[in-house]
Design a protein around this motif. Structure first.
Motif, mmCIF file in Angstrom:
data_model
loop_
_atom_site.group_PDB
_atom_site.id
_atom_site.type_symbol
_atom_site.label_atom_id
_atom_site.label_comp_id
_atom_site.label_asym_id
_atom_site.label_seq_id
_atom_site.Cartn_x
_atom_site.Cartn_y
_atom_site.Cartn_z
ATOM 1 N N LEU A 187 0.823 -1.213 0.000
ATOM 2 C CA LEU A 187 0.000 0.000 0.000
ATOM 3 C C LEU A 187 0.855 1.260 0.000
ATOM 4 O O LEU A 187 0.602 2.186 -0.785
ATOM 5 C CB LEU A 187 -0.910 0.013 1.236
ATOM 6 N N THR A 188 1.868 1.303 0.855
ATOM 7 C CA THR A 188 2.619 2.551 1.064
ATOM 8 C C THR A 188 3.977 2.589 0.365
ATOM 9 O O THR A 188 4.657 3.610 0.421
ATOM 10 C CB THR A 188 2.854 2.768 2.572
ATOM 11 N N GLN A 189 4.393 1.475 -0.241
ATOM 12 C CA GLN A 189 5.726 1.328 -0.832
ATOM 13 C C GLN A 189 6.836 1.293 0.225
ATOM 14 O O GLN A 189 8.016 1.267 -0.117
ATOM 15 C CB GLN A 189 6.015 2.464 -1.828
ATOM 16 N N GLY A 190 6.461 1.327 1.490
ATOM 17 C CA GLY A 190 7.435 1.206 2.567
ATOM 18 C C GLY A 190 8.559 2.216 2.455
ATOM 19 O O GLY A 190 8.341 3.400 2.159
ATOM 20 N N PRO A 191 9.813 1.776 2.662
ATOM 21 C CA PRO A 191 10.948 2.704 2.590
ATOM 22 C C PRO A 191 11.225 3.219 1.178
ATOM 23 O O PRO A 191 12.010 4.156 1.003
ATOM 24 C CB PRO A 191 12.122 1.864 3.112
ATOM 25 N N LEU A 192 10.607 2.605 0.175
ATOM 26 C CA LEU A 192 10.798 3.065 -1.207
ATOM 27 C C LEU A 192 10.056 4.367 -1.478
ATOM 28 O O LEU A 192 10.333 5.052 -2.463
ATOM 29 C CB LEU A 192 10.334 1.996 -2.196
ATOM 30 N N ALA A 193 9.084 4.699 -0.632
ATOM 31 C CA ALA A 193 8.362 5.976 -0.675
ATOM 32 C C ALA A 193 7.302 6.017 -1.777
ATOM 33 O O ALA A 193 7.396 5.330 -2.800
ATOM 34 C CB ALA A 193 9.319 7.153 -0.851
ATOM 35 N N LEU A 194 6.303 6.820 -1.541
ATOM 36 C CA LEU A 194 5.314 7.156 -2.563
ATOM 37 C C LEU A 194 5.861 8.347 -3.350
ATOM 38 O O LEU A 194 6.191 9.380 -2.765
ATOM 39 C CB LEU A 194 3.975 7.531 -1.929
ATOM 40 N N THR A 195 5.962 8.195 -4.651
ATOM 41 C CA THR A 195 6.554 9.246 -5.479
ATOM 42 C C THR A 195 5.550 9.761 -6.507
ATOM 43 O O THR A 195 4.470 9.180 -6.695
ATOM 44 C CB THR A 195 7.797 8.722 -6.210
ATOM 45 N N SER A 196 5.925 10.853 -7.160
ATOM 46 C CA SER A 196 5.100 11.467 -8.221
ATOM 47 C C SER A 196 3.705 11.827 -7.727
ATOM 48 O O SER A 196 2.718 11.699 -8.463
ATOM 49 C CB SER A 196 5.006 10.547 -9.445
ATOM 50 N N ILE A 197 3.617 12.252 -6.474
ATOM 51 C CA ILE A 197 2.326 12.707 -5.941
ATOM 52 C C ILE A 197 1.929 13.981 -6.682
ATOM 53 O O ILE A 197 2.743 14.903 -6.794
ATOM 54 C CB ILE A 197 2.446 12.979 -4.431
ATOM 55 N N PRO A 198 0.728 14.056 -7.206
ATOM 56 C CA PRO A 198 0.353 15.251 -7.971
ATOM 57 C C PRO A 198 0.229 16.490 -7.101
ATOM 58 O O PRO A 198 0.001 16.403 -5.895
ATOM 59 C CB PRO A 198 -1.006 14.877 -8.579
ATOM 60 N N ASN A 199 0.406 17.637 -7.728
ATOM 61 C CA ASN A 199 0.245 18.902 -7.012
ATOM 62 C C ASN A 199 -1.192 19.079 -6.566
ATOM 63 O O ASN A 199 -2.127 18.518 -7.149
ATOM 64 C CB ASN A 199 0.632 20.073 -7.922
ATOM 65 N N MET A 200 -1.371 19.875 -5.508
ATOM 66 C CA MET A 200 -2.710 20.221 -5.053
ATOM 67 C C MET A 200 -3.438 20.987 -6.146
ATOM 68 O O MET A 200 -2.821 21.717 -6.938
ATOM 69 C CB MET A 200 -2.629 21.064 -3.783
ATOM 70 N N THR A 201 -4.731 20.807 -6.224
ATOM 71 C CA THR A 201 -5.542 21.499 -7.217
ATOM 72 C C THR A 201 -6.614 22.338 -6.534
ATOM 73 O O THR A 201 -7.011 22.045 -5.402
ATOM 74 C CB THR A 201 -6.221 20.499 -8.172
ATOM 75 N N LEU A 202 -7.052 23.361 -7.235
ATOM 76 C CA LEU A 202 -8.150 24.194 -6.760
ATOM 77 C C LEU A 202 -9.160 24.372 -7.888
ATOM 78 O O LEU A 202 -8.770 24.563 -9.045
ATOM 79 C CB LEU A 202 -7.642 25.569 -6.305
ATOM 80 N N PRO A 203 -10.463 24.301 -7.571
ATOM 81 C CA PRO A 203 -11.474 24.502 -8.612
ATOM 82 C C PRO A 203 -11.626 25.979 -8.965
ATOM 83 O O PRO A 203 -11.778 26.818 -8.077
ATOM 84 C CB PRO A 203 -12.750 23.945 -7.971
#
Length: 343
Positions: free
Chosen positions: A142-158
């Motif tokens: 689920l979390t990728q552990g120590p490999l980290a979650l990468t390429s998280i998209p930027n926050m968006t606003l409507p």
């Protein structure tokens, strides 16, 4: 004077990007702003109810992971052969879910631990943070552990007519963090000025007397824990979408220590205290980095903290308030002395 401190800080901070040209400094202000939101949320517990949470970073990390996974999606196996697949969605939805999930976690921790309080609450919060860190480290699927979650998209606003617009630049993220920090400040100010806030302060000052007046201690403290956790989750969401990579180090205990330092040095139990403490100890490492070695930086950092606590044991903002009261008292005429001076 101190009543104008928060509005003055807001005006100054809103104008800063117009004069700062260094992206490094803007980045430092964004990170400082995110941790100042965490400090404000911790102050709601530590400053206004007297309950010390040493696992507050757990809510920050949960908010970061919930928001990131909501935006990225996941495919994870569950017991009994079940499998859950989610394709990912809007970061704005992730921001909302981070607030809801961390608020719920704060509610559950409050209901479990506030029946005993004191040292038990501290132990429960530390244990909770460590358990969540181990889950993030070991649930690799689920979390990728120590490999980290990468390429998280930027926050968006409507935006009307444009749909959801991604906030990619540092200036855009700076004003987003400033807006969330301002909203958090207003929510806390409204809460502590309400009947519930008076109940919180009553429990902090004299719990036995507050209970004799009919205040429900568990309910009051649980509400404070829920709001506090939700704000920390919002800060975690902002952090994940700004940094765009998170790993289990987001649960580091040193982050909680930083939040406590910001609250105590600025003045716990005051609205402006976490703002002043957050800016001072968030930007102090940035100011020291160009002029001294890393080892010396932390020595100076600790020396400044010790000096503040020795000279101003209640914090910077209470010291400013006391100084203002003394100056006003000296400036006001004394009717008794004036009457005695008359023939």
């Amino acid at each position: 004077m101190t009543r104008l401190l928060a509005p003055t800080l807001l005006v100054v901070l809103a104008a800063l990007p117009l004069v700062l040209k260094d992206p490094y400094l803007v980045n430092a202000l964004i990170i400082t702003g995110i941790f100042t939101i965490c400090a404000m949320s911790l102050n709601l517990l530590l400053g206004f109810t007297g309950q010390l949470s040493l696992g507050h970073v757990a809510f920050f990390g949960i908010g970061a992971y919930v928001s990131a996974l909501t935006a990225l999606g996941f495919d994870v196996g569950l017991p009994f052969g079940l499998r859950v697949t989610y394709e990912g969605g809007s970061p704005l939805v992730g921001f909302g879910l981070a607030i809801v999930v961390t608020g719920l976690a704060g509610y559950l921790i409050g209901r479990l631990s506030f029946r005993v309080r004191g040292a038990y609450f501290v132990i429960v919060t530390i244990s909770f943070a460590e358990v969540v860190r181990l889950v993030a480290l070991n649930w690799v699927e689920l979390t990728q552990g120590p490999l980290a979650l990468t390429s998280i998209p930027n926050m968006t606003l409507p935006l009307p007519g444009l749909g959801e617009v991604a906030l990619r630049t540092k200036i855009q993220n700076y004003y987003l963090v400033l807006a969330v920090a301002t909203l958090s400040y207003l929510v806390i100010a409204r809460l502590v000025g309400s009947r519930l806030g008076r109940a919180m302060r009553g429990l902090k000052e004299n719990e036995s007397l507050a209970l004799s007046l009919g205040i429900n201690a568990t309910r009051t403290l649980t509400i404070a824990a829920t709001v506090s956790a939700a704000m920390a989750g919002a800060a975690g969401s902002l952090y994940a979408h700004y940094i765009r990579i998170i790993d289990p180090d987001v649960f580091l205990f040193s982050y909680t220590v930083t939040m406590v330092i910001m609250v105590v040095a600025g003045g716990k139990g005051t609205l402006a205290g976490p703002l002043v403490g957050g800016l001072l100890f968030g930007l102090l490492p940035v100011a020291l980095r160009p002029v001294m070695a890393p080892e010396a930086q932390w020595i100076v950092y600790g020396a400044i903290l010790i000096a503040i606590l020795f000279v101003m044991p209640k914090g910077i903002v209470p010291a400013l308030e006391a100084l203002t009261r003394r100056r006003v008292a000296r400036a006001e005429p004394n009717p008794a002395l004036e009457a005695g001076a008359q023939p």
